[in-house]
Design a protein around this motif. Structure first.
Motif, PDB file in Angstrom:
ATOM      1  N   GLY A   1     -19.754  81.019  78.415  1.00 41.02           N
ATOM      2  CA  GLY A   1     -17.974  80.755  77.375  1.00 41.02           C
ATOM      3  C   GLY A   1     -17.047  80.690  78.653  1.00 41.02           C
ATOM      4  O   GLY A   1     -15.531  79.864  79.167  1.00 41.02           O
TER       5      GLY A   1
ATOM      6  N   LYS B   1     -17.020  77.213  81.015  1.00 40.45           N
ATOM      7  CA  LYS B   1     -16.737  76.292  80.151  1.00 40.45           C
ATOM      8  C   LYS B   1     -15.566  76.509  80.562  1.00 40.45           C
ATOM      9  O   LYS B   1     -14.871  75.813  80.453  1.00 40.45           O
ATOM     10  CB  LYS B   1     -17.494  76.069  79.289  1.00 40.45           C
TER      11      LYS B   1
ATOM     12  N   ARG C   1     -12.803  73.488  82.757  1.00 38.43           N
ATOM     13  CA  ARG C   1     -11.888  72.306  81.471  1.00 38.43           C
ATOM     14  C   ARG C   1     -10.548  72.550  82.554  1.00 38.43           C
ATOM     15  O   ARG C   1     -10.188  71.517  82.690  1.00 38.43           O
ATOM     16  CB  ARG C   1     -12.042  72.852  80.075  1.00 38.43           C
TER      17      ARG C   1
ATOM     18  N   GLY D   1      -8.602  81.187  75.888  1.00 42.01           N
ATOM     19  CA  GLY D   1      -9.537  80.836  74.692  1.00 42.01           C
ATOM     20  C   GLY D   1      -8.666  81.221  74.155  1.00 42.01           C
ATOM     21  O   GLY D   1      -7.557  81.702  73.383  1.00 42.01           O
TER      22      GLY D   1
ATOM     23  N   MET E   1      -9.456  77.144  74.591  1.00 42.83           N
ATOM     24  CA  MET E   1     -10.879  76.740  74.247  1.00 42.83           C
ATOM     25  C   MET E   1     -11.535  77.620  72.569  1.00 42.83           C
ATOM     26  O   MET E   1     -11.387  79.355  72.879  1.00 42.83           O
ATOM     27  CB  MET E   1     -11.867  77.381  75.970  1.00 42.83           C
TER      28      MET E   1
ATOM     29  N   LYS F   1     -14.133  80.060  70.270  1.00 44.16           N
ATOM     30  CA  LYS F   1     -15.272  80.307  70.190  1.00 44.16           C
ATOM     31  C   LYS F   1     -16.563  79.401  71.054  1.00 44.16           C
ATOM     32  O   LYS F   1     -16.749  78.952  70.413  1.00 44.16           O
ATOM     33  CB  LYS F   1     -15.711  81.371  69.231  1.00 44.16           C
ATOM     34  N   GLN F   2     -17.371  80.314  71.681  1.00 43.68           N
ATOM     35  CA  GLN F   2     -18.252  79.827  72.346  1.00 43.68           C
ATOM     36  C   GLN F   2     -19.846  80.995  72.392  1.00 43.68           C
ATOM     37  O   GLN F   2     -19.661  82.366  71.605  1.00 43.68           O
ATOM     38  CB  GLN F   2     -18.895  79.952  74.036  1.00 43.68           C
TER      39      GLN F   2
ATOM     40  N   PHE G   1     -24.394  81.289  70.988  1.00 45.42           N
ATOM     41  CA  PHE G   1     -25.375  81.030  71.561  1.00 45.42           C
ATOM     42  C   PHE G   1     -26.158  81.638  71.004  1.00 45.42           C
ATOM     43  O   PHE G   1     -26.519  82.559  70.133  1.00 45.42           O
ATOM     44  CB  PHE G   1     -25.449  81.548  73.445  1.00 45.42           C
TER      45      PHE G   1
ATOM     46  N   LYS H   1     -21.714  85.339  69.588  1.00 41.34           N
ATOM     47  CA  LYS H   1     -20.479  84.917  70.790  1.00 41.34           C
ATOM     48  C   LYS H   1     -21.458  85.432  71.483  1.00 41.34           C
ATOM     49  O   LYS H   1     -21.146  86.234  72.043  1.00 41.34           O
ATOM     50  CB  LYS H   1     -19.865  85.475  70.095  1.00 41.34           C
TER      51      LYS H   1
END
Length: 309
Positions: free
Chosen positions: A32, A35, A39, A124, A153, A155-156, A158, A162
């Protein structure tokens, strides 16, 4: 990459030019975080501006929740290594003191973000800079007053979870190094210097390098692991024990000891890094040293086979 130590209020700009500023604590620099920083790097490259990442010298929970024994995924040096790999130009470190924790949201924007000469902020969705209800990303435009652009950004996720430092810390404490790897995008690393152990492994034909690590690091679950260990800039396949040396009867202190394959040198006092790959078994109390030696032979065989795959 350059590390800059800030003071509050920020008195002068790190650079005379505008900057793209990424905000977060970034413990573990997980997928996260990566990323977000990538960006921010894209924006910095598009605008031909330097990328500054601002973090704190300690986790805010240490101050807000008075958590004296907070465990980290990374030391500042380990974090800086990751930031450098991601193309960050400056890592700005702000001391998170009791006084700093009490500043208002507008003060943070005026005396930190604006003073750092931010052209664009990247953070985030859950980044806060004071009390959550008023110092959140939804409210940031009100405090910004058009002085900088804001990129939030999401929430990431997987596998439905989270991607967060809390989840990664738990995975490491559980010995689930594969999950930690999947969430971080890199293997968990512990670094330190090689200290003097009890040389019990040496007597058994399995000499170990005894890691002296920063005491606020997350320690993997007690047991034996497939690892890679770096000494003098070279990585070696290794097996690493986290435990109390119960067979020898030393139960007070946790030891982290790596047996490096195809390596037998005197390296006391040298820097060492351990990358954690897989938990292979728990700690066992053996009846005698012969039984322990047989198990170590079995461990080594199993871990060599794991790396051969």
């Amino acid at each position: 990459m350059k590390i800059v130590h800030l003071t509050y209020p920020v008195k002068e700009n790190i650079l005379s030019s505008k900057v793209v500023l990424a905000l977060g604590f970034f413990d573990g620099v997980h997928l996260g975080h990566q990323k977000l920083i990538k960006r921010a790097k894209e924006i910095a490259d598009q605008k031909n501006l330097p990328l500054v990442v601002m973090t704190f010298d300690r986790h805010p929970k240490e101050v807000y929740e008075d958590k004296k024994n907070f465990k980290y995924l990374e030391t500042l040096e380990e974090k800086a290594d990751k930031m450098s790999e991601l193309g960050v130009d400056y890592l700005a470190v702000m001391p998170f003191t009791k006084e700093f924790s009490q500043i208002g949201a507008q003060d943070f924007v005026d005396n930190v973000i604006v003073k750092l000469n931010a052209d664009t902020i990247v953070a985030g969705f859950d980044y806060t800079y004071g009390p959550k209800k008023i110092a959140n990303m939804d409210r940031l435009p009100d405090y910004a007053k058009g002085r900088f652009d804001i990129v939030v950004m999401p929430k990431q996720i997987f596998a439905g979870k989270k991607i967060g430092s809390t989840e990664i810390r738990q995975a490491i404490k559980d010995g689930d190094m594969e999950l930690a790897y999947e969430l971080m995008g890199h293997h968990y690393v512990m670094s330190g210097i090689i200290g003097h152990g009890k040389r019990n492994g040496h007597k058994l034909g399995f000499p170990t390098a005894n890691l002296i690590w920063a005491d606020h690091k997350v320690i993997p679950k007690i047991g034996v692991y497939a690892t890679k260990t770096e000494i003098d800039g070279k990585w070696y396949d290794s097996m690493t024990s986290v435990g109390y040396n119960v067979t020898i009867g030393q139960e007070k202190k946790i030891y982290i000891e790596s047996n490096l394959f195809n390596f037998d040198e005197d390296v006391y006092g040298k820097p060492m890094k351990i990358k954690w790959y897989k938990y292979t078994r728990g700690e066992i109390k053996f009846a005698n040293l012969d039984e322990l030696k047989k198990q170590l032979e079995k461990d080594q065989e199993e871990i060599k086979a794991y790396f051969a795959e």
